[in-house]
Enzyme design. Sequence first.
Site, PDB file in Angstrom:
ATOM      1  CG  HIS A 258      -1.848   1.168   1.153  1.00 31.38           C
ATOM      2  ND1 HIS A 258      -1.857   2.431   1.446  1.00 31.38           N
ATOM      3  CD2 HIS A 258      -3.223   0.062   0.821  1.00 31.38           C
ATOM      4  CE1 HIS A 258      -3.129   3.185   0.943  1.00 31.38           C
ATOM      5  NE2 HIS A 258      -4.308   1.828   0.385  1.00 31.38           N
ATOM      6  CG  ASP A 309      -8.539  -3.106  -2.629  1.00 27.29           C
ATOM      7  OD1 ASP A 309      -9.462  -3.224  -2.366  1.00 27.29           O
ATOM      8  OD2 ASP A 309      -7.785  -2.371  -2.469  1.00 27.29           O
TER       9      ASP A 309
END
Length: 373
Positions: A258, A309
């Site tokens: 991320h 996700d």
Amino acid sequence: MTTSTKGLEGIVATQSTISSIIDDQLSYVGYKIDDLAENSSFEEVIYLLWNLKLPTAADLEEMKNALADNMEIPDAIIDHLRSYDLSTVHPMAALRTAVSLLGLYDTDADVMEPEANKQKAIRIQAKIATIVAAFSRIRNGQDPVKPKKDLGYAENFLYMLNGKKAEAIEIEAINKALVLHADHELNASTFTARVCVATLSDIYSGITAAIGALKGPLHGGANENVMKMLTEIGDEENAIPYIEEKLNNKEKIMGMGHRVYKNGDPRAKHLKKMSKELTKLTGQEKWYNMSVKIEEYVKENKGLPANVDFYSASVYHSLGIDHDLFTPIFAVSRTSGWLAHILEQYDNNRLIRPRAEYTGPELQDYVQLTQRG
């Protein structure tokens, strides 16, 4: 002029009271995401983001009723969804267009008073779930299902999607996913929404712009691509060879790492737990087992932990949701955050107009057309 930063990385563009990411800890209005994910309904989180405080029992009941009362969408929207080429149109394109169209049926769309915007926020948040569910059913040759006023938001969404009462664990999974995806500081789609409404454009334009930004695979499309990857792998024994080949070819592993978090996405563990429970319940444990193997391998070899996700993919798959609906469900949740930021932008607005560092040719003399070689 200050030197540019690619992708605006590290640039602080505004001040906000809505959510924060500090030392890898995500919080909404100062409340840790872990506490909210384990204890709150999505309606509570909506209220928190929009009002900057947790609701009382009366506040929450009012919010639930307001959302339930506004979930139905105009017949014209249903007819428009039916008119799409359902064999080719992506659900995010359909959602983007339908939300824009929704603004045409709101007589207060261009009324900018705070209370009018708050009421529009209710209507948009309520109706976006209905649009996603209606589109899903229409393209599967089914009639849309009208929402029930006695159901909560997560349960209503599953009811409209499937046309039947959802199991408790299914409701828990969707509610948790909605809470976890609700807001995430100044992400790409939220920034897009704020830039749009900073021109004093209307709230429907802001949400439509945000959906357009979320549609991209580097933002909201990641979970859909995670499931595509898992499907391509097929079986657990193929997982590591598949990932090794991807890494050797310097290809990106979707759902890993991320931009903001250095030590791991705090949201991921909640959906990892739901993935384990749901895949076991539905006899699809290979998706969870495969995901764990990939997560451990990529973290060990590339230092990249899973993000939110990664496990949301197997959660949604276990619920029988079409893979290309994963991002629209993300949009259903993130609309709550977009609306919070839009309302905040309106309250203390300044046109967002950054500069660009010019890297083109120096000033040149103009050459007449007849003299150009």
